[in-house]
Design a protein around this motif. Structure first.
Motif: not given
Length: 468
Positions: A374-394
């Motif tokens: 579960t916790f390994a997949t969450l960041p993968v999904l976030l990286v797909r759906v947020v703008p590049v500039a907002e990746t770190s904050s997301a």
């Protein structure tokens, strides 16, 4: 080239958060017995750590921009050391008692905010071709730290007493501070980021009031004026924090990005999975260390409880690797519900099979696989759906939501356990009810993932708009 000892230092920096957090999970039942306090009160030695981690992570992240990063790392570790010393003294000096122990544990929560800073150092210092592998190592540092910390803390507590476990945390944190001060390089100067301390205070105060109100229902009752006041105050503070955050140009947490975009699914899942995970771990600790007059519970030592969390940590790492491998061939949005479902199986199994130690071992093996996936997949999904500039904050906010989930699950499960047991002593009926509530949390998490997953989309420009 980075200095040879930088990577071990950064790994220790991420690991110390897991070690410090492990000082609470397996020791809560013993703290309740030795300090002669209800389990709901002793549980705050874990809940306070998670609340402090959730509030301090975004705040420290803002303060630690560029040239202030090493200073914040050293300062944060200094606070952790002060917290471990305070907790040890609270155990040794009976006049200090539970309030001082909780204050010390809250200070130790700062250690969990060090992992994002370690990753920021790695991103800036290591060459591009090594960043991905280094990040992968650091990302499992906290899980590995917990895996090492649980049995070590339990062994130290078994041999030297509760205070010795916190002195052990002091030594580990002090070693980390010395290595960080020596090997973490200074970052180049950058314009300081705006820091909204008011936001953090509102969020922290609101969360504490809400969770304290919920936990006090076991002794005060839901209709007691004190309970109502705490719940109303907490709700008002959180509502004001939301309003202030939405009105700011540079909020501490970007709620619009977090909950009004395709990131809402992974973020809600992170919150619920965090709550479900700590509900499961807390119930395991209660089951293993409790033995009632009616014969319920396994009645084992704190050392056995700590050792039972080793397979959970090992399987979490394995689960994370497997989910990432499967995610190369299957849409990660389809992988995430399976991770939650695996943990759900473990909670249902333990609700109905909890008479032998091997039942607990099986439950922890399955739960570890589900948690890691579960916790390994969450960041993968976030990286797909947020703008590049907002990746770190997301990614940082998703980590914060996990910490809040940890805190909520930690406080809620003991409250439900006490209410369903009809008193401060856990019973089998209370354990089953609390376990089924935990299962319900995972069902809601799966429903949220599937529901929001239908609306998930890639950022404008398609998949090629993101770096490879």
């Amino acid at each position: 080239m980075p200095p040879p000892k930088l990577l071990p230092t950064l790994l220790l920096l991420t690991t110390v958060g897991g070690i410090v957090s492990s000082l609470g999970a397996s020791l809560v039942p013993r703290i309740a017995r030795e300090l002669d306090v209800p389990l709901t009160s002793a549980q705050w030695t874990l809940t306070a750590t998670m609340i402090a981690a959730a509030v301090s992570t975004p705040l420290i992240g803002r303060y630690a921009v560029a040239h202030r990063r090493r200073t914040m790392i050293v300062t944060g570790l200094g606070v952790v050391i002060a917290g471990t010393v305070l907790s040890a003294l609270a155990i040794e000096i009976s006049a200090l008692g539970l309030p001082v122990l909780i204050a010390g544990r809250a200070a130790q929560g700062i250690g969990m905010a060090m992992a994002p800073l370690a990753m920021a150092v790695a991103r800036d210092v290591f060459p591009p071709e090594r960043v991905s592998s280094v990040m992968a190592v650091l990302s499992v540092g906290m899980v590995a730290g917990a895996g090492v910390g649980y049995p070590l803390a339990a062994l130290v507590a078994q041999v030297g007493g509760l205070a010795a476990a916190f002195w052990f945390g002091t030594i580990i944190s002090l070693l980390t501070l010395m290595l960080s001060a020596r090997y973490v390089p200074p970052a180049p100067f950058a314009a300081p980021a705006p820091v909204n301390v008011t936001d953090a205070l509102l969020l922290g105060a609101g969360t504490v009031a809400l969770l304290l109100g919920v936990s006090r229902t076991t002794s005060w009752g839901w209709d007691d004026p004190r309970t109502i006041t705490l719940l109303a105050t907490g709700s008002a503070a959180v509502a004001l924090w939301v309003r202030v955050s939405l009105a700011r140009a540079n909020p501490l947490v970007d709620l619009r990005l977090a909950f009004t975009t395709a990131a809402a699914g992974p973020n809600i899942a992170g919150l619920l999975a965090g709550a479900g995970m700590y509900m499961g771990l807390t119930l395991l600790m209660v089951l293993v260390q409790t033995r009632t007059a009616e014969g319920w519970g396994l009645g084992s030592s704190v050392l056995v409880a700590g050792l039972l969390l080793v397979p959970y940590s090992v399987m979490s790492v394995l689960g994370s690797r497997v989910s990432l491998l499967v995610g190369r061939y299957v849409d990660p949005a389809r992988v995430l519900p399976f991770g939650c479902a695996i943990y759900l199986i473990s909670t249902v199994f333990l609700a109905f099979r909890h008479d032998r130690i091997w039942h607990a071992v099986v439950a922890m093996v399955v739960a570890g696989l589900g948690s890691g996936g579960t916790f390994a997949t969450l960041p993968v999904l976030l990286v797909r759906v947020v703008p590049v500039a907002e990746t770190s904050s997301a990614l940082a906010f998703n980590q914060v939501l996990r910490y809040f989930g940890f805190a909520v699950g930690s406080a809620l499960v003991v409250t439900v356990l006490t209410l369903a047991s009809g008193g401060p002593t856990p019973t089998e009926r209370g354990f089953v009810v609390a376990s089924l509530l935990n299962a319900a949390v995972w069902v809601v998490a799966i429903a949220a993932i599937c529901g929001f997953g239908r609306r998930a989309r890639l950022p404008p420009g398609g998949p090629d708009s993101r770096p490879g």
